[in-house]
Design a protein around this motif. Sequence first.
Motif, PDB file in Angstrom:
ATOM      1  N   GLU A 197      13.051  -4.171 -16.733  1.00 34.73           N
ATOM      2  CA  GLU A 197      12.973  -2.710 -16.827  1.00 34.73           C
ATOM      3  C   GLU A 197      14.126  -2.156 -17.659  1.00 34.73           C
ATOM      4  OE1 GLU A 197      10.671  -1.746 -12.596  1.00 34.73           O
ATOM      5  OE2 GLU A 197      12.863  -1.613 -12.714  1.00 34.73           O
ATOM      6  N   GLU A 198      15.320  -2.680 -17.455  1.00 30.75           N
ATOM      7  CA  GLU A 198      16.472  -2.208 -18.231  1.00 30.75           C
ATOM      8  C   GLU A 198      16.311  -2.516 -19.711  1.00 30.75           C
ATOM      9  OE1 GLU A 198      19.836  -4.012 -16.394  1.00 30.75           O
ATOM     10  OE2 GLU A 198      19.864  -2.629 -14.676  1.00 30.75           O
ATOM     11  N   ARG A 199      15.723  -3.661 -20.010  1.00 28.74           N
ATOM     12  CA  ARG A 199      15.587  -4.069 -21.412  1.00 28.74           C
ATOM     13  C   ARG A 199      14.480  -3.286 -22.113  1.00 28.74           C
ATOM     14  NH1 ARG A 199      16.432  -9.564 -21.458  1.00 28.74           N
ATOM     15  NH2 ARG A 199      18.435  -9.202 -22.470  1.00 28.74           N
ATOM     16  N   THR A 200      13.378  -3.004 -21.428  1.00 29.95           N
ATOM     17  CA  THR A 200      12.206  -2.424 -22.090  1.00 29.95           C
ATOM     18  C   THR A 200      11.975  -0.954 -21.769  1.00 29.95           C
ATOM     19  OG1 THR A 200      10.670  -3.041 -20.304  1.00 29.95           O
ATOM     20  CG2 THR A 200      11.093  -4.688 -22.032  1.00 29.95           C
ATOM     21  N   GLY A 201      12.603  -0.450 -20.706  1.00 33.89           N
ATOM     22  CA  GLY A 201      12.338   0.919 -20.286  1.00 33.89           C
ATOM     23  C   GLY A 201      11.004   1.098 -19.586  1.00 33.89           C
ATOM     24  N   GLN A 202      10.337   0.007 -19.259  1.00 33.14           N
ATOM     25  CA  GLN A 202       9.029   0.048 -18.602  1.00 33.14           C
ATOM     26  C   GLN A 202       9.189  -0.117 -17.097  1.00 33.14           C
ATOM     27  OE1 GLN A 202       5.544   0.184 -20.030  1.00 33.14           O
ATOM     28  NE2 GLN A 202       5.479   0.780 -17.878  1.00 33.14           N
ATOM     29  N   ASP A 203       8.723   0.870 -16.331  1.00 34.72           N
ATOM     30  CA  ASP A 203       8.775   0.788 -14.875  1.00 34.72           C
ATOM     31  C   ASP A 203       7.673  -0.157 -14.396  1.00 34.72           C
ATOM     32  OD1 ASP A 203       8.919   1.126 -12.148  1.00 34.72           O
ATOM     33  OD2 ASP A 203       8.750   3.311 -12.181  1.00 34.72           O
ATOM     34  N   LEU A 204       8.039  -1.237 -13.744  1.00 34.31           N
ATOM     35  CA  LEU A 204       7.061  -2.216 -13.270  1.00 34.31           C
ATOM     36  C   LEU A 204       6.437  -1.825 -11.936  1.00 34.31           C
ATOM     37  CD1 LEU A 204       8.874  -5.587 -14.092  1.00 34.31           C
ATOM     38  CD2 LEU A 204       7.440  -4.160 -15.559  1.00 34.31           C
ATOM     39  N   HIS A 205       6.919  -0.740 -11.333  1.00 36.92           N
ATOM     40  CA  HIS A 205       6.435  -0.294 -10.021  1.00 36.92           C
ATOM     41  C   HIS A 205       6.628  -1.382  -8.956  1.00 36.92           C
ATOM     42  CE1 HIS A 205       3.508   3.006 -11.722  1.00 36.92           C
ATOM     43  NE2 HIS A 205       4.759   3.142 -12.149  1.00 36.92           N
ATOM     44  N   PHE A 206       7.670  -2.177  -9.092  1.00 40.29           N
ATOM     45  CA  PHE A 206       7.899  -3.231  -8.119  1.00 40.29           C
ATOM     46  C   PHE A 206       8.456  -2.669  -6.829  1.00 40.29           C
ATOM     47  CE2 PHE A 206      10.949  -6.359  -6.262  1.00 40.29           C
ATOM     48  CZ  PHE A 206       9.993  -7.217  -5.725  1.00 40.29           C
ATOM     49  N   ARG A 207       7.832  -3.043  -5.732  1.00 39.38           N
ATOM     50  CA  ARG A 207       8.300  -2.694  -4.393  1.00 39.38           C
ATOM     51  C   ARG A 207       8.130  -3.926  -3.515  1.00 39.38           C
ATOM     52  NH1 ARG A 207       9.063   0.797  -7.463  1.00 39.38           N
ATOM     53  NH2 ARG A 207       8.846   3.069  -7.253  1.00 39.38           N
ATOM     54  N   ARG A 208       9.007  -4.077  -2.523  1.00 40.93           N
ATOM     55  CA  ARG A 208       8.881  -5.225  -1.618  1.00 40.93           C
ATOM     56  C   ARG A 208       9.008  -4.778  -0.160  1.00 40.93           C
ATOM     57  NH1 ARG A 208      12.354 -10.926  -1.448  1.00 40.93           N
ATOM     58  NH2 ARG A 208      10.566 -12.309  -1.165  1.00 40.93           N
ATOM     59  N   PRO A 209       8.006  -4.013   0.316  1.00 37.26           N
ATOM     60  CA  PRO A 209       8.064  -3.553   1.700  1.00 37.26           C
ATOM     61  C   PRO A 209       7.455  -4.530   2.689  1.00 37.26           C
ATOM     62  CG  PRO A 209       6.178  -2.591   0.607  1.00 37.26           C
ATOM     63  CD  PRO A 209       6.865  -3.460  -0.414  1.00 37.26           C
ATOM     64  N   GLY A 210       6.903  -5.644   2.185  1.00 36.86           N
ATOM     65  CA  GLY A 210       6.128  -6.541   3.034  1.00 36.86           C
ATOM     66  C   GLY A 210       4.651  -6.201   2.944  1.00 36.86           C
ATOM     67  N   ALA A 211       3.822  -7.088   3.515  1.00 30.16           N
ATOM     68  CA  ALA A 211       2.371  -6.876   3.427  1.00 30.16           C
ATOM     69  C   ALA A 211       1.669  -7.426   4.655  1.00 30.16           C
ATOM     70  CB  ALA A 211       1.812  -7.537   2.161  1.00 30.16           C
ATOM     71  N   PHE A 212       0.501  -6.858   4.906  1.00 31.56           N
ATOM     72  CA  PHE A 212      -0.340  -7.242   6.040  1.00 31.56           C
ATOM     73  C   PHE A 212      -1.582  -7.986   5.545  1.00 31.56           C
ATOM     74  CE2 PHE A 212       1.962  -3.454   7.313  1.00 31.56           C
ATOM     75  CZ  PHE A 212       2.386  -3.747   8.603  1.00 31.56           C
ATOM     76  N   TYR A 213      -1.955  -9.040   6.269  1.00 31.91           N
ATOM     77  CA  TYR A 213      -3.249  -9.681   6.052  1.00 31.91           C
ATOM     78  C   TYR A 213      -4.148  -9.235   7.190  1.00 31.91           C
ATOM     79  CZ  TYR A 213      -6.711 -13.223   4.832  1.00 31.91           C
ATOM     80  OH  TYR A 213      -7.864 -13.857   4.449  1.00 31.91           O
ATOM     81  N   ILE A 214      -5.112  -8.389   6.890  1.00 31.68           N
ATOM     82  CA  ILE A 214      -5.941  -7.733   7.908  1.00 31.68           C
ATOM     83  C   ILE A 214      -7.047  -8.672   8.370  1.00 31.68           C
ATOM     84  CG2 ILE A 214      -7.531  -5.814   8.318  1.00 31.68           C
ATOM     85  CD1 ILE A 214      -5.867  -4.239   6.231  1.00 31.68           C
ATOM     86  N   CYS A 215      -7.204  -8.796   9.683  1.00 22.73           N
ATOM     87  CA  CYS A 215      -8.231  -9.649  10.276  1.00 22.73           C
ATOM     88  C   CYS A 215      -9.198  -8.801  11.091  1.00 22.73           C
ATOM     89  CB  CYS A 215      -7.591 -10.718  11.174  1.00 22.73           C
ATOM     90  SG  CYS A 215      -6.488 -11.854  10.281  1.00 22.73           S
ATOM     91  N   PHE A 216     -10.485  -9.136  11.000  1.00 22.81           N
ATOM     92  CA  PHE A 216     -11.507  -8.313  11.643  1.00 22.81           C
ATOM     93  C   PHE A 216     -12.033  -8.893  12.946  1.00 22.81           C
ATOM     94  CE2 PHE A 216     -11.544  -6.996   7.215  1.00 22.81           C
ATOM     95  CZ  PHE A 216     -11.598  -5.624   7.330  1.00 22.81           C
ATOM     96  N   SER A 217     -11.519 -10.054  13.351  1.00 18.29           N
ATOM     97  CA  SER A 217     -11.910 -10.625  14.639  1.00 18.29           C
ATOM     98  C   SER A 217     -10.725 -11.378  15.213  1.00 18.29           C
ATOM     99  CB  SER A 217     -13.104 -11.578  14.484  1.00 18.29           C
ATOM    100  OG  SER A 217     -12.715 -12.763  13.793  1.00 18.29           O
ATOM    101  N   SER A 218     -10.740 -11.564  16.528  1.00 22.96           N
ATOM    102  CA  SER A 218      -9.650 -12.293  17.171  1.00 22.96           C
ATOM    103  C   SER A 218      -9.632 -13.746  16.715  1.00 22.96           C
ATOM    104  CB  SER A 218      -9.789 -12.213  18.690  1.00 22.96           C
ATOM    105  OG  SER A 218     -11.060 -12.695  19.108  1.00 22.96           O
ATOM    106  N   GLU A 219     -10.821 -14.305  16.433  1.00 27.70           N
ATOM    107  CA  GLU A 219     -10.892 -15.688  15.950  1.00 27.70           C
ATOM    108  C   GLU A 219     -10.246 -15.811  14.567  1.00 27.70           C
ATOM    109  OE1 GLU A 219     -13.807 -14.927  19.007  1.00 27.70           O
ATOM    110  OE2 GLU A 219     -13.509 -13.956  17.050  1.00 27.70           O
TER     111      GLU A 219
END
Length: 373
Positions: free
Chosen positions: A83-105
């Motif tokens: 980003e510093e070299r190119t001036g392009q915002d990569l929109h990088f964020r690292r808040p974590g992520a969820f893997y959503i499951c639709f059943s208990s199995e």
Amino acid sequence: MPAVASSDYVVIGGGIVGAAVSYGLARAGEKVLLLDEGDIAFRAARGNFGNVWVQGKGGTSPAYADLTRRAANDWADFARELEERTGQDLHFRRPGAFYICFSSEELQRRAETMARIDKSATVASPFEVLDRPELAKRLPEIGQDVAGATFCPSDGTANPLHLLRALISGTILLGGRYLPRQAALGLRADGQGVAIDTQAGIVNAGKVVLAAGLGNEKLAPQLGMSAPVRPVRGQIMVTEKIRPFLHFGTNFIRQTLEGGCLFGESSEDAGMDDATTLPVLKETARRAITAFPLLRNARVVRAWGALRIMTRDGVPVYQQSRSCPGAFVLSVHSGVTLAPFHCGAIVEALRAGVLDAGTFEPFSPERFHVQAA
């Protein structure tokens, strides 16, 4: 056919993988030329969610789990520098992520898989298993029919198109050359390196890196290598901009910084057909609404299909030619996540002239020959 260009390094393939290698070579002070087929190519970046994704990767390969985790840990410094070299915002964020499951199995299977991977990996990446009440505390808009999710704080997101633009811009800023609309039609070792036939003429390379995605399957054997890849179609939908509600990544839905929601998780063997189909789009919409009911009233503004580059086991292929030692092939599905690796450790190996067995043997296509035998 006349020679039209030459370079110490020629990278074939102007997608995220090839652009990352080109950027890394240019950053290291090497003379590099990036050949890009152009927008007629089946660009995987068009179908890329931009997930910097760790959790669940490496289920059959501890080496891949470690590779992914190291690359994800390097992403913050990588993004800051680019980003510093190119001036392009990569929109990088690292808040974590969820893997959503639709059943208990499904949730139980997911938890077992995550535990198995974590046990075999050497690079730490914590995770949590959340039932629906716990999940609802973190994602208040989650639907009633969701059973739970796994959560990994190591996961993040970026804008894949911004990333591609920045890598190519950075290559040029550092003195690299970029030749769009120049497909590689044929390759051959010529005693000095590799001669590449293009529409405009011959491009001569001291060393050549094949990062042409699905095109690697035909190009690699011409230099004594193998790229056992296949197209896997995914269909994606994007909504109009809506109020911010999803501040984490998920396995098949994410809200961009602009406000639109991307969703899709289909995997289809459809050959080279990147069209959309109504049954898949309907199922995609149904699952998205089940996960987040507020999406029911959001208008879909665009839908499209894209082709992923997949190996038989989903693990990358990195190979150096025995018959032409200056030729290398990279066949990778996770171009966004592994971008720091491709402009870092891969470049170091290219400059050294060898893919050392300690790092790269688990990613050799020879593993498929062993499995077949």
